[in-house]
Design a protein around this motif. Sequence first.
Motif, mmCIF file in Angstrom:
data_model
loop_
_atom_site.group_PDB
_atom_site.id
_atom_site.type_symbol
_atom_site.label_atom_id
_atom_site.label_comp_id
_atom_site.label_asym_id
_atom_site.label_seq_id
_atom_site.Cartn_x
_atom_site.Cartn_y
_atom_site.Cartn_z
ATOM 1 N N THR A 12 7.522 4.104 -13.540
ATOM 2 C CA THR A 12 6.736 4.956 -12.496
ATOM 3 C C THR A 12 7.006 6.315 -12.639
ATOM 4 O O THR A 12 6.048 7.221 -12.704
ATOM 5 N N THR A 55 0.377 6.926 -5.896
ATOM 6 C CA THR A 55 -0.832 5.464 -5.972
ATOM 7 C C THR A 55 -2.024 5.682 -4.837
ATOM 8 O O THR A 55 -2.934 5.469 -5.571
ATOM 9 N N LYS A 58 -4.599 8.128 -6.502
ATOM 10 C CA LYS A 58 -5.097 7.557 -7.980
ATOM 11 C C LYS A 58 -5.977 6.403 -7.352
ATOM 12 O O LYS A 58 -7.150 6.275 -7.647
ATOM 13 N N VAL A 59 -5.648 5.567 -6.281
ATOM 14 C CA VAL A 59 -6.685 4.693 -5.741
ATOM 15 C C VAL A 59 -7.922 5.131 -5.084
ATOM 16 O O VAL A 59 -9.038 4.648 -5.491
ATOM 17 N N SER A 62 -10.405 5.425 -7.912
ATOM 18 C CA SER A 62 -10.591 4.015 -8.745
ATOM 19 C C SER A 62 -11.591 3.207 -8.304
ATOM 20 O O SER A 62 -12.080 3.355 -6.908
ATOM 21 N N LEU A 70 -3.673 -1.276 -8.701
ATOM 22 C CA LEU A 70 -2.357 -0.214 -8.344
ATOM 23 C C LEU A 70 -1.690 -0.198 -6.965
ATOM 24 O O LEU A 70 -0.442 -0.165 -7.095
ATOM 25 N N ARG A 73 1.057 -3.112 -7.675
ATOM 26 C CA ARG A 73 1.956 -2.774 -8.704
ATOM 27 C C ARG A 73 2.821 -1.631 -8.142
ATOM 28 O O ARG A 73 4.020 -1.733 -8.289
ATOM 29 N N TRP A 74 2.096 -0.560 -7.708
ATOM 30 C CA TRP A 74 3.019 0.637 -7.166
ATOM 31 C C TRP A 74 2.998 1.244 -5.618
ATOM 32 O O TRP A 74 4.056 1.676 -5.242
#
Length: 136
Positions: A12, A55, A58-59, A62, A70, A73-74
């Motif tokens: 990460t 994260t 980023k989400v 997305s 995501l 996972r993160w």
Amino acid sequence: MAISYKCDWYITLHAIVPIAKELAMEETDIEQYIIIYYHNLLTMEEKLAYKHHITTEKVENSSEEFGKILMKRWGTTNKEALKLLEGGYGEFKKKVARRILSETPDKVFINNCPKCGKLARTPEAKQCRFCGHDWH
């Protein structure tokens, strides 16, 4: 195949730090500078909170399906880490930077330009991104 937490953070970190370095850092954003370049001084909860914040960012950009992947996972469900982000990322940065500077000031090098005094891009930088001064 399960990845150990230590390895998970390592992966990460190398995925997030280059992205975080590209984010616009204001000339006085010393808190972000400390988090990016002295991430080894963050506590485990602070690392989880930072990773969760990136994260979440980023989400937002997305698809719903990829966002779920995501976050699974993160993202984190660690209550202490999430509590650190309650006041927003700006407050989180300030608290982390204050703690690091008060507990380990000898391990942090604030690289200011010797000519204009503004914060250099990295601790190793030898040329000012603002005035162009070179101190190689």
